[in-house]
Structure formats: structure tokens, C-alpha cells
Design an enzyme around this catalytic site. Structure first.
Site, PDB file in Angstrom:
ATOM      1  N   ASP A   8      75.199   8.883  57.042  1.00  0.00           N
ATOM      2  CA  ASP A   8      75.117   9.940  56.046  1.00  0.00           C
ATOM      3  C   ASP A   8      76.035  11.051  56.575  1.00  0.00           C
ATOM      4  O   ASP A   8      76.349  11.079  57.761  1.00  0.00           O
ATOM      5  CB  ASP A   8      73.652  10.411  55.950  1.00  0.00           C
ATOM      6  N   LEU A   9      76.468  11.943  55.707  1.00  0.00           N
ATOM      7  CA  LEU A   9      77.402  12.992  56.153  1.00  0.00           C
ATOM      8  C   LEU A   9      76.691  14.325  56.415  1.00  0.00           C
ATOM      9  O   LEU A   9      76.609  14.784  57.550  1.00  0.00           O
ATOM     10  CB  LEU A   9      78.499  13.175  55.082  1.00  0.00           C
ATOM     11  N   ASP A  10      76.151  14.918  55.326  1.00  0.00           N
ATOM     12  CA  ASP A  10      75.549  16.246  55.427  1.00  0.00           C
ATOM     13  C   ASP A  10      74.268  16.193  56.255  1.00  0.00           C
ATOM     14  O   ASP A  10      73.321  15.494  55.897  1.00  0.00           O
ATOM     15  CB  ASP A  10      75.228  16.787  54.023  1.00  0.00           C
ATOM     16  N   THR A  16      76.366  21.106  56.523  1.00  0.00           N
ATOM     17  CA  THR A  16      76.854  21.782  55.316  1.00  0.00           C
ATOM     18  C   THR A  16      75.716  22.473  54.558  1.00  0.00           C
ATOM     19  O   THR A  16      75.981  23.168  53.582  1.00  0.00           O
ATOM     20  CB  THR A  16      77.514  20.763  54.366  1.00  0.00           C
ATOM     21  N   LYS A  44      68.020  18.764  50.266  1.00  0.00           N
ATOM     22  CA  LYS A  44      68.729  17.906  51.225  1.00  0.00           C
ATOM     23  C   LYS A  44      68.704  16.445  50.775  1.00  0.00           C
ATOM     24  O   LYS A  44      67.642  15.914  50.476  1.00  0.00           O
ATOM     25  CB  LYS A  44      68.132  18.059  52.625  1.00  0.00           C
ATOM     26  N   GLY A  45      69.868  15.849  50.735  1.00  0.00           N
ATOM     27  CA  GLY A  45      69.976  14.436  50.367  1.00  0.00           C
ATOM     28  C   GLY A  45      69.903  14.180  48.868  1.00  0.00           C
ATOM     29  O   GLY A  45      70.030  13.052  48.418  1.00  0.00           O
ATOM     30  N   ARG A  48      73.802  16.569  43.205  1.00  0.00           N
ATOM     31  CA  ARG A  48      74.093  17.919  42.711  1.00  0.00           C
ATOM     32  C   ARG A  48      73.276  18.272  41.466  1.00  0.00           C
ATOM     33  O   ARG A  48      72.670  19.344  41.384  1.00  0.00           O
ATOM     34  CB  ARG A  48      75.585  18.043  42.411  1.00  0.00           C
ATOM     35  N   SER A 113      77.197   8.603  51.599  1.00  0.00           N
ATOM     36  CA  SER A 113      76.776   9.975  51.270  1.00  0.00           C
ATOM     37  C   SER A 113      76.631  10.183  49.773  1.00  0.00           C
ATOM     38  O   SER A 113      77.373   9.589  48.984  1.00  0.00           O
ATOM     39  CB  SER A 113      77.837  10.947  51.810  1.00  0.00           C
ATOM     40  N   ALA A 114      75.691  11.063  49.398  1.00  0.00           N
ATOM     41  CA  ALA A 114      75.504  11.398  47.985  1.00  0.00           C
ATOM     42  C   ALA A 114      76.558  12.385  47.497  1.00  0.00           C
ATOM     43  O   ALA A 114      76.703  12.609  46.299  1.00  0.00           O
ATOM     44  CB  ALA A 114      74.126  12.030  47.796  1.00  0.00           C
ATOM     45  N   SER A 115      77.299  12.962  48.430  1.00  0.00           N
ATOM     46  CA  SER A 115      78.211  14.053  48.066  1.00  0.00           C
ATOM     47  C   SER A 115      79.498  13.570  47.406  1.00  0.00           C
ATOM     48  O   SER A 115      80.123  12.615  47.857  1.00  0.00           O
ATOM     49  CB  SER A 115      78.575  14.852  49.316  1.00  0.00           C
ATOM     50  N   ASN A 117      81.926  15.557  47.444  1.00  0.00           N
ATOM     51  CA  ASN A 117      82.912  16.301  48.230  1.00  0.00           C
ATOM     52  C   ASN A 117      83.163  15.660  49.595  1.00  0.00           C
ATOM     53  O   ASN A 117      83.813  16.265  50.450  1.00  0.00           O
ATOM     54  CB  ASN A 117      82.416  17.738  48.451  1.00  0.00           C
ATOM     55  N   LYS A 144      69.831   7.982  46.463  1.00  0.00           N
ATOM     56  CA  LYS A 144      68.822   7.658  47.476  1.00  0.00           C
ATOM     57  C   LYS A 144      67.486   8.198  46.961  1.00  0.00           C
ATOM     58  O   LYS A 144      67.482   9.274  46.379  1.00  0.00           O
ATOM     59  CB  LYS A 144      69.172   8.345  48.810  1.00  0.00           C
ATOM     60  N   GLU A 168      70.465   8.832  59.227  1.00  0.00           N
ATOM     61  CA  GLU A 168      70.060   9.675  58.093  1.00  0.00           C
ATOM     62  C   GLU A 168      69.201  10.863  58.510  1.00  0.00           C
ATOM     63  O   GLU A 168      68.353  10.732  59.378  1.00  0.00           O
ATOM     64  CB  GLU A 168      69.216   8.831  57.130  1.00  0.00           C
ATOM     65  N   ASP A 169      69.404  12.007  57.843  1.00  0.00           N
ATOM     66  CA  ASP A 169      68.561  13.182  58.137  1.00  0.00           C
ATOM     67  C   ASP A 169      67.561  13.472  57.017  1.00  0.00           C
ATOM     68  O   ASP A 169      66.729  14.361  57.173  1.00  0.00           O
ATOM     69  CB  ASP A 169      69.422  14.441  58.358  1.00  0.00           C
TER      70      ASP A 169
HETATM   71  C1  BG6 Z   1      74.042  15.479  50.006  1.00  0.00           C
HETATM   72  C2  BG6 Z   1      73.416  16.802  50.414  1.00  0.00           C
HETATM   73  O1  BG6 Z   1      74.697  14.914  51.095  1.00  0.00           O
HETATM   74  O2  BG6 Z   1      74.981  15.691  48.949  1.00  0.00           O
HETATM   75  C3  BG6 Z   1      72.787  17.461  49.195  1.00  0.00           C
HETATM   76  O3  BG6 Z   1      72.428  16.581  51.392  1.00  0.00           O
HETATM   77  C4  BG6 Z   1      73.839  17.627  48.099  1.00  0.00           C
HETATM   78  O4  BG6 Z   1      72.249  18.719  49.556  1.00  0.00           O
HETATM   79  C5  BG6 Z   1      74.441  16.255  47.766  1.00  0.00           C
HETATM   80  O5  BG6 Z   1      73.248  18.182  46.931  1.00  0.00           O
HETATM   81  C6  BG6 Z   1      75.528  16.322  46.697  1.00  0.00           C
HETATM   82  O6  BG6 Z   1      76.628  17.034  47.190  1.00  0.00           O
HETATM   83  P1  BG6 Z   1      77.877  17.484  46.357  1.00  0.00           P
HETATM   84  O7  BG6 Z   1      78.886  17.849  47.424  1.00  0.00           O
HETATM   85  O8  BG6 Z   1      78.346  16.317  45.527  1.00  0.00           O
HETATM   86  O9  BG6 Z   1      77.479  18.633  45.498  1.00  0.00           O
HETATM   87 MG    MG Z   2      71.978  14.286  54.744  1.00  0.00          MG
END
Ligand code: BG6
Ligand code: MG
Length: 214
Positions: A8-10, A16, A44-45, A48, A113-115, A117, A144, A168-169
Site C-alpha cells: 500500500d502507499l499512503d 500523506t 484512511k484507505g 476519494r 493503492s486506492a489513490s 495520485n 478495499k 498495509e496500514d
Molecule cells: C488511500 C488513502 O491510499 O487513497 C485515502 O489512504 C485516500 O485516505 C485514497 O482517500 C484515495 O486517494 P486519492 O489520492 O485518489 O484522492
Molecule cells: Mg494506507
């Protein structure tokens, strides 16, 4: 036998959460309510749009989908103003060393990662080249605790789920790893991540030897 590690990233490779917090808090203030660090834990996790839903729930606000998308975009622009300035010294302790050790031992590496970004962050941290596969929020349809993000990672690495260890956190992330039939190392505290096979406070506590014993 372990052939791959999925990160996982964040909260695992980089912290972040404080940037997310500043951006969500500013949005809540605009909408006229307070958003605390404790509230931020709930995001967290979480994706968006789901994060925005939780935020609006806290503020007791209802709104149309179109308006929600506008707010999520605004929050993301604010968040991106921080992450586009990130430097490699923001990588969490031990992460680079552990990843290097894994590569030396022929373990494949993927991001899960769910992000949306994630690529921007990996590039800013100069970590992109270490990853054999990157599965981020732009590639998955199920959040997730659904295991989709990690199963796609295993598939891209051409390994079986049973040959993977996930780091994973977030509790939902641990559940996703287990649902995918993978081993999981929780990064945080046993109170929250007790379902994981092993819990450590950070990647600085990990090494290849510990991984081999999972
Ligand atoms: C997860 C974070 O990795 O990504 C969440 O833990 C965040 O807090 C999610 O909401 C989505 O991120 P992003 O960058 O697509 O807004
Ligand atoms: Mg995380």
C-alpha cells in the site's frame, strides 16, 4: 514460498494523511463545520468519493452528485498542491532499504493503492523504477476490503496470491489481502490490524529474514 511483496502507499511508504487532512479540513471549514484529526482516521484507505461522503455525513450535509464531484475535484487540487512538492526525504524510515533488500533477493514488488495520485507520489519520491507493477485507484473498480487491487497486482507480476505478502496500514487493506488469499503484514498497531499475520510499527522493522518466516 514468497515470490512477491505488494505495498500500500499512503501510510506504508509515505505519510500523506496530513496532506489529505489539511485539504479535507479546509473543505469542511468552507462548508461551515469542523473536521478533526480523529475524523481523518476514518478516511484512511478509503476512496476519494467515499471519503467525501464520510465528511458530509460528519457535517450533516446532503448534496447532489454533480456538486459532490466539484468538491472532490477542489479537494484534490488542494491535495495535489502538496504532493507535487514532495521530496524523497519524505519516504518513511526503512522503506527504501527494505525494498532494495527484497530486490536483491529476487522478490518482485508491486504497489496496491486506492489513490489516483499514486504515480505522482512515486515519481516525486523517485521510487517508480523499483516497482515491477503499479495498481492504483485508476485501475480498480472495487475498493478495499475487496481484494481486487492486490489480485490485479499478483496477476501483473505473474505470481499466485499464495506467493504474495501485502503491507498495509488500514484495516480494510488487511481484510483485502486476506480475502485475496495472501499473507499480510500490518503497519501500525495490533489493536487495529490484529487480523494480519504480523504487525510492525513501520518498514524499518522489516527485513528479508522476517519475511521468509511468515
Ligand atoms: C488511500 C488513502 O491510499 O487513497 C485515502 O489512504 C485516500 O485516505 C485514497 O482517500 C484515495 O486517494 P486519492 O489520492 O485518489 O484522492
Ligand atoms: Mg494506507
Amino acid at each position: 514460498m514468497i515470490k512477491a511483496c505488494l505495498f500500500d502507499l499512503d501510510g506504508v511508504i509515505v505519510d500523506t494523511a496530513r496532506y489529505h487532512f489539511i485539504a479535507w479540513k479546509a473543505l469542511a471549514e468552507e462548508l461551515g463545520f469542523e473536521f478533526t484529526e480523529k475524523d481523518n482516521e476514518r478516511l484512511k484507505g478509503v476512496s476519494r468519493m467515499r471519503s467525501l461522503d464520510i465528511l458530509l455525513e460528519i457535517g450533516n450535509i446532503e448534496m447532489e452528485q454533480e456538486k459532490k464531484e466539484e468538491l472532490a475535484t477542489r479537494k484534490n487540487d488542494h491535495y495535489r498542491s502538496f504532493i507535487t512538492q514532495m521530496k524523497p526525504d519524505e519516504i518513511l524510515p526503512g522503506a527504501t532499504e527494505f525494498i532494495k533488500e527484497l530486490k536483491e533477493n529476487n522478490i518482485k514488488i508491486a504497489l496496491g493503492s486506492a489513490s489516483k495520485n499514486a504515480m505522482t507520489i512515486l515519481d516525486r519520491l523517485q521510487l517508480t523504477d523499483w516497482f515491477d507493477a503499479v495498481v492504483d485507484g485508476t485501475k480498480v473498480s472495487k475498493a478495499k476490503p475487496d481484494p481486487e487491487v492486490f489480485l490485479k497486482g499478483a496477476e501483473e507480476l505473474n505470481v499466485l496470491p499464495g506467493e504474495c505478502v501485502v503491507f498495509e496500514d488500514a484495516e480494510a487493506g488487511v481484510e483485502a489481502a486476506l480475502a485475496g488469499g495472501m499473507k499480510c503484514v500490518g503497519i501500525g498497531t495490533p489493536e487495529v490490524l490484529g487480523k494480519a499475520h504480523l504487525v510492525v510499527s513501520g518498514l524499518h522493522e522489516m527485513n528479508f529474514d522476517k519475511l521468509s518466516k511468515l
